[in-house]
Design a protein around this motif. Sequence first.
Motif, mmCIF file in Angstrom:
data_model
loop_
_atom_site.group_PDB
_atom_site.id
_atom_site.type_symbol
_atom_site.label_atom_id
_atom_site.label_comp_id
_atom_site.label_asym_id
_atom_site.label_seq_id
_atom_site.Cartn_x
_atom_site.Cartn_y
_atom_site.Cartn_z
ATOM 1 N N VAL A 121 17.555 96.545 60.358
ATOM 2 C CA VAL A 121 17.583 97.946 60.750
ATOM 3 C C VAL A 121 19.016 98.464 60.768
ATOM 4 C CG1 VAL A 121 17.107 99.564 62.626
ATOM 5 C CG2 VAL A 121 15.434 97.803 62.059
ATOM 6 N N GLU A 122 19.927 97.662 61.337
ATOM 7 C CA GLU A 122 21.324 98.050 61.426
ATOM 8 C C GLU A 122 21.931 98.240 60.040
ATOM 9 O OE1 GLU A 122 25.454 96.572 63.608
ATOM 10 O OE2 GLU A 122 23.709 95.266 63.522
ATOM 11 N N GLU A 123 21.628 97.306 59.125
ATOM 12 C CA GLU A 123 22.172 97.401 57.769
ATOM 13 C C GLU A 123 21.631 98.625 57.043
ATOM 14 O OE1 GLU A 123 21.117 93.724 56.035
ATOM 15 O OE2 GLU A 123 22.576 92.543 57.191
ATOM 16 N N ALA A 124 20.342 98.926 57.252
ATOM 17 C CA ALA A 124 19.754 100.095 56.593
ATOM 18 C C ALA A 124 20.386 101.387 57.110
ATOM 19 C CB ALA A 124 18.243 100.108 56.812
ATOM 20 N N PHE A 125 20.664 101.438 58.408
ATOM 21 C CA PHE A 125 21.319 102.619 58.964
ATOM 22 C C PHE A 125 22.737 102.778 58.433
ATOM 23 C CE2 PHE A 125 18.274 103.252 62.516
ATOM 24 C CZ PHE A 125 18.215 104.637 62.471
ATOM 25 N N SER A 126 23.419 101.651 58.218
ATOM 26 C CA SER A 126 24.814 101.732 57.780
ATOM 27 C C SER A 126 24.942 102.135 56.324
ATOM 28 C CB SER A 126 25.508 100.377 57.996
ATOM 29 O OG SER A 126 24.924 99.380 57.178
ATOM 30 N N ALA A 127 23.836 102.033 55.550
ATOM 31 C CA ALA A 127 23.867 102.419 54.130
ATOM 32 C C ALA A 127 22.667 103.301 53.824
ATOM 33 C CB ALA A 127 23.870 101.177 53.242
ATOM 34 N N PRO A 128 22.646 104.528 54.380
ATOM 35 C CA PRO A 128 21.464 105.381 54.220
ATOM 36 C C PRO A 128 21.159 105.774 52.787
ATOM 37 C CG PRO A 128 23.298 106.623 55.116
ATOM 38 C CD PRO A 128 23.712 105.177 55.123
#
Length: 344
Positions: free
Chosen positions: A76-83
Motif C-alpha cells: 500500500v505504501e509503495e503504491a501511494f508513493s508512485a501514484p
Amino acid sequence: MACAVDQELQGTAPSRGQLHRWLGGELKGLPYPDHCRVLEAMFPGWTAEALFEVVADTPRANGSEYAGVAQLVRAVEEAFSAPDAHRAAWSTQPASIARMATGLDGAIRSDNDIPDAMHTIAKKLVALARVLRIDAQETARLASLAGQVVELEMHVSIDIQRDGLSTVCYRHELFNMSEQPITRIAREVWFEHTPNGIHISPSSDGTRKVIIQRIHDTPGLSKFACQISPPIRPGETGTIQYECKGGQFVSDHYWRQGLPRYTRHVTITLRHNEVGRLLDYSATEEQVNGSEQSISEDLIWDNDGDDVIVTLTRDYLRPGQSVTVRWDVEHLERQRTKESLNVD
C-alpha cells in the motif's frame, strides 16, 4: 455493532489504552470474551484467534514463500508513493506479495512510520477481503492499486423494447483507495439513434445519493457527472446507480462499454424484447494499445419466449480498455412475413 450482538454489551467498548495494545500487537492472549464476540461480528468469517494472530514474514517450513501482512502494508505504501506507476500487476498471474492477509493489526505497530491514510486503506482492505471472500492473491493485487479508485463491480443492464427504444441502468460499486473523498465521477453515454434525446436520472437503490450534472450534449452523445452524497471517503466503498433512456437500437445492434478505471468485475446484461430469435452474436475486448481479442466464449445467451437475453462478464480490466457486445436478431415482423410467404 455491540448492541446488534447483545443489548447488554452497550457501553462496553475497549478503553483507548486497550485499543492501542490491540493495534500494537502487545496483547498477551485474547481480549475479554465480550470484546471477542463483537469483533467476530464485525469481521464475518474471522475468529478472534485469527484476528490477533501474528503472522511471521519468513517463508513457511514447506519452502513456499508467503509474505506476511507487513508486506501488504508496504505494498500500500509503495503504491501511494508512485501514484502514476504502471499497474501491470492487475491480472490473474500469481502474486509475489501478500499471499496472507491476516493479522493486519499485529503488523501495524506504534513505531511504524505509516501515514494515517495508508493505515486506514490497509485495514479497510483486509476487512473488505473477508466480507467479499477475496482470496489472498487478489487482496495483494488490490493493495498494489492503493492511491486509485477501484471499481469492484460495474453492472450494465440494457432493456430494449420492441420499437428499439431502450433503458440502460448502471450500477457502480466503488472502493476508494485514494487519499481524497470521491464527490463526483465523470461519465458519458452514446447511442446511434436518439429520436427524443437522452434522459439521465439517478436511482435511489445505491448506498449514495446521486445528482446528475449535464456537461455536454449532442444528438447522440451525453457527457455528464454523478455528484455523490455523502462522499465516499478514503477506505470506504459506495454504490451509485442511474439510468439512461432515449437511445434507440434500429439496425446496428451493439454496445461498447469503456472502462475509465481499474475494474474487478464488469457484467453487461441485455434483454431485447419481442424480437423472435437470436441469429448471431460476438464479443470483443479492446486492449489499452488498441488491439482487440475475441471474448465470445464469455458470452451467454438465451431465449425467453420472444425475448432474447445476452450476458457478458469480464474480470480485471484496466483504464482505457473496453468491451463490445454485438448481436443480430430476426424481428417478429420479418419472421412472420417469411412464414406467410412460405405458406403461400
